[in-house]
Design a protein around this motif. Structure first.
Motif, PDB file in Angstrom:
ATOM      1  N   ALA A 115       0.867  -1.190   0.000  1.00 46.82           N
ATOM      2  CA  ALA A 115       0.000   0.000   0.000  1.00 46.82           C
ATOM      3  C   ALA A 115       0.899   1.234   0.000  1.00 46.82           C
ATOM      4  CB  ALA A 115      -0.914  -0.002   1.219  1.00 46.82           C
ATOM      5  N   ILE A 116       0.738   2.086  -1.005  1.00 47.45           N
ATOM      6  CA  ILE A 116       1.633   3.224  -1.213  1.00 47.45           C
ATOM      7  C   ILE A 116       0.878   4.525  -0.969  1.00 47.45           C
ATOM      8  CG2 ILE A 116       3.116   4.446  -2.881  1.00 47.45           C
ATOM      9  CD1 ILE A 116       2.231   0.817  -3.461  1.00 47.45           C
ATOM     10  N   TYR A 117       1.383   5.309  -0.035  1.00 46.50           N
ATOM     11  CA  TYR A 117       0.719   6.548   0.374  1.00 46.50           C
ATOM     12  C   TYR A 117       1.475   7.768  -0.157  1.00 46.50           C
ATOM     13  CZ  TYR A 117      -2.667   3.946   2.883  1.00 46.50           C
ATOM     14  OH  TYR A 117      -3.716   3.107   3.153  1.00 46.50           O
ATOM     15  N   GLY A 118       0.889   8.395  -1.184  1.00 52.73           N
ATOM     16  CA  GLY A 118       1.495   9.566  -1.796  1.00 52.73           C
ATOM     17  C   GLY A 118       1.566  10.719  -0.804  1.00 52.73           C
ATOM     18  N   HIS A 119       2.724  11.374  -0.774  1.00 53.51           N
ATOM     19  CA  HIS A 119       3.020  12.590   0.004  1.00 53.51           C
ATOM     20  C   HIS A 119       3.404  12.308   1.451  1.00 53.51           C
ATOM     21  CE1 HIS A 119       1.948  14.590  -3.601  1.00 53.51           C
ATOM     22  NE2 HIS A 119       0.757  14.018  -3.594  1.00 53.51           N
ATOM     23  N   SER A 120       2.467  11.841   2.289  1.00 57.75           N
ATOM     24  CA  SER A 120       2.800  11.473   3.679  1.00 57.75           C
ATOM     25  C   SER A 120       3.618  12.564   4.370  1.00 57.75           C
ATOM     26  CB  SER A 120       3.576  10.145   3.708  1.00 57.75           C
ATOM     27  OG  SER A 120       2.809   9.097   3.151  1.00 57.75           O
ATOM     28  N   ILE A 121       3.180  13.825   4.200  1.00 62.55           N
ATOM     29  CA  ILE A 121       3.944  14.940   4.769  1.00 62.55           C
ATOM     30  C   ILE A 121       3.578  15.185   6.230  1.00 62.55           C
ATOM     31  CG2 ILE A 121       4.396  17.428   4.624  1.00 62.55           C
ATOM     32  CD1 ILE A 121       3.726  17.216   1.603  1.00 62.55           C
ATOM     33  N   TRP A 122       2.273  15.383   6.477  1.00 61.35           N
ATOM     34  CA  TRP A 122       1.849  15.855   7.794  1.00 61.35           C
ATOM     35  C   TRP A 122       1.400  14.686   8.670  1.00 61.35           C
ATOM     36  CZ3 TRP A 122       3.315  20.736   8.279  1.00 61.35           C
ATOM     37  CH2 TRP A 122       3.403  21.533   7.123  1.00 61.35           C
ATOM     38  N   LEU A 123       2.309  13.757   8.896  1.00 61.70           N
ATOM     39  CA  LEU A 123       2.022  12.611   9.764  1.00 61.70           C
ATOM     40  C   LEU A 123       2.575  12.897  11.152  1.00 61.70           C
ATOM     41  CD1 LEU A 123       3.129   9.674   7.392  1.00 61.70           C
ATOM     42  CD2 LEU A 123       0.818  10.597   7.697  1.00 61.70           C
ATOM     43  N   ASP A 124       2.021  12.255  12.168  1.00 65.15           N
ATOM     44  CA  ASP A 124       2.626  12.356  13.495  1.00 65.15           C
ATOM     45  C   ASP A 124       3.280  11.022  13.865  1.00 65.15           C
ATOM     46  OD1 ASP A 124       0.600  10.657  14.364  1.00 65.15           O
ATOM     47  OD2 ASP A 124      -0.580  12.252  15.306  1.00 65.15           O
ATOM     48  N   GLU A 125       3.850  10.993  15.059  1.00 69.68           N
ATOM     49  CA  GLU A 125       4.624   9.828  15.497  1.00 69.68           C
ATOM     50  C   GLU A 125       3.786   8.545  15.469  1.00 69.68           C
ATOM     51  OE1 GLU A 125       7.883  10.641  15.927  1.00 69.68           O
ATOM     52  OE2 GLU A 125       8.056   8.452  15.865  1.00 69.68           O
ATOM     53  N   GLN A 126       2.528   8.667  15.896  1.00 71.23           N
ATOM     54  CA  GLN A 126       1.645   7.493  15.923  1.00 71.23           C
ATOM     55  C   GLN A 126       1.343   6.999  14.502  1.00 71.23           C
ATOM     56  OE1 GLN A 126      -1.241   8.633  19.033  1.00 71.23           O
ATOM     57  NE2 GLN A 126      -2.295   6.705  18.548  1.00 71.23           N
ATOM     58  N   ASP A 127       1.128   7.954  13.584  1.00 69.16           N
ATOM     59  CA  ASP A 127       0.895   7.580  12.177  1.00 69.16           C
ATOM     60  C   ASP A 127       2.097   6.823  11.627  1.00 69.16           C
ATOM     61  OD1 ASP A 127      -1.592   8.916  12.028  1.00 69.16           O
ATOM     62  OD2 ASP A 127      -0.640  10.797  11.423  1.00 69.16           O
ATOM     63  N   ARG A 128       3.281   7.369  11.868  1.00 74.52           N
ATOM     64  CA  ARG A 128       4.493   6.723  11.332  1.00 74.52           C
ATOM     65  C   ARG A 128       4.672   5.327  11.925  1.00 74.52           C
ATOM     66  NH1 ARG A 128       6.334  12.257  11.319  1.00 74.52           N
ATOM     67  NH2 ARG A 128       6.860  12.048  13.528  1.00 74.52           N
ATOM     68  N   ALA A 129       4.347   5.186  13.197  1.00 68.91           N
ATOM     69  CA  ALA A 129       4.460   3.860  13.819  1.00 68.91           C
ATOM     70  C   ALA A 129       3.492   2.878  13.147  1.00 68.91           C
ATOM     71  CB  ALA A 129       4.165   3.955  15.317  1.00 68.91           C
ATOM     72  N   ARG A 130       2.291   3.342  12.827  1.00 66.66           N
ATOM     73  CA  ARG A 130       1.322   2.470  12.136  1.00 66.66           C
ATOM     74  C   ARG A 130       1.809   2.102  10.736  1.00 66.66           C
ATOM     75  NH1 ARG A 130      -1.322  -1.174  13.561  1.00 66.66           N
ATOM     76  NH2 ARG A 130      -2.959  -1.040  11.978  1.00 66.66           N
ATOM     77  N   MET A 131       2.379   3.089  10.037  1.00 68.33           N
ATOM     78  CA  MET A 131       2.894   2.787   8.694  1.00 68.33           C
ATOM     79  C   MET A 131       4.003   1.754   8.787  1.00 68.33           C
ATOM     80  SD  MET A 131       2.655   6.177   6.350  1.00 68.33           S
ATOM     81  CE  MET A 131       2.771   5.189   4.870  1.00 68.33           C
ATOM     82  N   HIS A 132       4.883   1.953   9.760  1.00 71.16           N
ATOM     83  CA  HIS A 132       5.974   0.996   9.937  1.00 71.16           C
ATOM     84  C   HIS A 132       5.443  -0.393  10.283  1.00 71.16           C
ATOM     85  CE1 HIS A 132       8.784  -1.282  12.498  1.00 71.16           C
ATOM     86  NE2 HIS A 132       9.605  -1.013  11.506  1.00 71.16           N
ATOM     87  N   HIS A 190       7.452   9.932  -1.483  1.00 69.45           N
ATOM     88  CA  HIS A 190       7.809  11.357  -1.381  1.00 69.45           C
ATOM     89  C   HIS A 190       7.835  11.977  -2.780  1.00 69.45           C
ATOM     90  CE1 HIS A 190       9.776  15.050  -0.568  1.00 69.45           C
ATOM     91  NE2 HIS A 190      11.008  14.655  -0.814  1.00 69.45           N
ATOM     92  N   CYS A 191       7.110  13.086  -2.938  1.00 65.99           N
ATOM     93  CA  CYS A 191       6.943  13.735  -4.236  1.00 65.99           C
ATOM     94  C   CYS A 191       7.413  15.193  -4.160  1.00 65.99           C
ATOM     95  CB  CYS A 191       5.474  13.693  -4.658  1.00 65.99           C
ATOM     96  SG  CYS A 191       4.686  12.075  -4.519  1.00 65.99           S
ATOM     97  N   PRO A 192       8.726  15.431  -4.155  1.00 67.57           N
ATOM     98  CA  PRO A 192       9.203  16.783  -3.849  1.00 67.57           C
ATOM     99  C   PRO A 192       8.814  17.855  -4.867  1.00 67.57           C
ATOM    100  CG  PRO A 192      11.021  15.364  -4.534  1.00 67.57           C
ATOM    101  CD  PRO A 192       9.836  14.482  -4.335  1.00 67.57           C
ATOM    102  N   THR A 193       8.839  17.550  -6.176  1.00 69.93           N
ATOM    103  CA  THR A 193       8.542  18.643  -7.122  1.00 69.93           C
ATOM    104  C   THR A 193       7.088  19.079  -6.981  1.00 69.93           C
ATOM    105  OG1 THR A 193       7.845  17.385  -9.120  1.00 69.93           O
ATOM    106  CG2 THR A 193      10.231  17.653  -8.753  1.00 69.93           C
TER     107      THR A 193
END
Ligand code: GUN
Ligand code: ZN
Length: 438
Positions: A270-287, A295-298
């Motif tokens: 499952a691929i989540y475009g951007h994922s910029i404004w995540l918090d610690e709990q979100d990142r733990a769930r993704m992990h 990551h889409c920098p341009t």
């Protein structure tokens, strides 16, 4: 389709580990300054090593192509972009939501027309190959015909592509809406028709939480469980206004990511475009779920969405990849994407090395997508999707390349100065699918 075996003489470069996780990052790289890449009749890599050693055991009569001075590396993998947005690239707007309303939705409305969809899909694939991208995760439009058209064009070229029909059943123009039921039915039909046909793979594609009802996200979750090896792609936590909207539409959820989590949409592949404004709990769930942040920098700079938090993503060990997000992104080039990724990371007080960026665009993406050994590498057994890079493609690069002291410096110059001009040729399953004329 069979073709004869072929040997290529060039510098060879690929990754066997993530340089960011090694004490000695040079151990992540496999590099041959005078190498031999042998591609077999099945379009796979047969051998990869030093010219001096391997050329002695080449079967007599093997066709040999001399690319001395050039660099062969795996074809690049773009993990998030939209083929119906090809014709609105570089359309200015004050932010994501106005951009979607003004340009994106009207242009996607035309993709119910199969002829139009096929024509744009062809242009889009040619542009990817011109830029050295041999695999991409691609959004279609809401119309099933758009995805049939895309896969037909990709299958005809024998490219390794992953794509899906957008699902959206609210908060967008009527002419772009499916329903929870029709979106699921059409997606399942497309899975049966295309997932694993030749080199084509399917991705369930709920556009983003604001344009799906809870019923549609639930139906998507059921498909995600029924087809665990199918990919899933969507957008998350890209823009502040978008996030506020999600919190109003889904008031019971702890966060934007939690909306997807509550419908069972966090999982491997499952691929989540951007994922910029995540918090610690979100990142733990993704992990914990094996989900991937693209990551889409341009795009993030162009739409002023925000700065991807490399430090935190890496600290949380979330799988992450690079992507162009065309047409929100402003270039099809993964090299230009690296240029902006490096600068975004710098603003995050993080030094993103060239080795790390080339890893992310090849082996790292293959690893994240659970396609390791298949694409993103030159290791024997892999599909022969590779590119020929010219490190002296411009006068400035030619001059700069005489003053380099390490492979990292060489790759850094390619990442910061490079673009489609550096892609001399692209090969898919051993066949040349792009050749730059001089
Ligand atoms: N969020 C929902 N749809 C889109 C899209 O098409 N592009 C981007 N960048 N973000 C989105
Ligand atoms: Zn996008």
């Amino acid at each position: 389709s069979l073709h004869s075996a072929c040997a290529y003489r060039a510098q060879l470069l690929y990754f066997v580990a993530d340089p960011a996780t090694l004490e000695d990052p040079s151990e992540a790289v496999c590099y041959h300054s005078d190498g031999l890449l042998l591609v077999n009749e099945q379009g796979q890599i047969q051998a990869c090593g030093d010219w001096a050693e391997l050329s002695r055991s080449l079967p007599a009569g093997t066709k040999t192509v001399d690319l001395s001075g050039k660099i062969i590396m795996p074809g690049m993998i773009d993990t998030h972009l939209h083929f119906p947005q090809t014709d609105i690239i570089a359309s200015p707007a004050s932010g994501l939501l106005p951009w979607l309303e003004t340009y994106t939705f009207p242009t996607e409305g035309r993709f119910g027309d199969s002829d139009h969809a096929r024509e744009v899909a062809g242009v889009f694939l040619d542009e990817l190959l011109r830029n050295g991208t041999t695999t991409a995760l691609v959004y279609g439009s809401v119309h099933r015909q758009s995805v049939d058209a895309f896969f037909e064009e990709s299958h005809e070229r024998n490219l390794r592509m992953i794509a899906g029909k957008v699902m959206m059943d609210r908060n967008c123009p009527d002419y772009l809406q499916d329903t929870a039921e029709s979106g699921a039915r059409d997606s399942e039909d497309l899975i049966k028709r295309w997932h694993g046909k030749g080199r084509q793979l399917y991705a369930l594609t709920p556009r983003f939480a604001p344009t799906s009802t809870p019923e549609q996200l639930a139906a998507c979750g059921e498909l995600a469980r029924a087809y665990p090896d199918v990919f899933l792609q969507t957008h998350v936590a890209e823009n502040k206004d978008e996030i506020k909207w999600v919190s109003e539409l889904f008031p019971k959820n702890r966060s934007y990511l939690d909306v997807y989590d509550s419908f069972g949409l966090l999982r491997p592949r499952a691929i989540y475009g951007h994922s910029i404004w995540l918090d610690e709990q979100d990142r733990a769930r993704m992990h914990d779920t094996g989900s991937i942040a693209a990551h889409c920098p341009t795009s993030n700079l162009f739409l002023a969405s925000g700065l991807f938090d490399f430090q935190s993503i890496r600290h949380s060990k979330v799988l992450h990849t690079l992507a162009t997000d065309v047409g929100g992104g402003t270039s099809f080039s993964m090299l230009r994407t690296m240029n902006e990724a490096h600068k975004v990371a710098r603003l995050n007080n993080y030094h993103l090395t060239a080795a790390s960026m080339f890893y992310m665009a090849t082996e790292g993406a293959a690893h994240a997508l659970d396609m390791q050994g298949q694409i993103g590498t030159l290791a024997p057994g892999a599909e022969a999707d590779f590119i020929v890079m010219d490190p002296k493609a411009t006068p400035l690069m030619a001059r700069r390349s005489t003053m380099l002291n390490s492979l990292e410096e060489q790759l850094f110059v390619l990442a910061l100065l490079g673009d489609d001009r550096c892609i001399q040729a692209s090969y898919s399953a051993g066949r040349c699918v792009h050749q730059r004329d001089h």
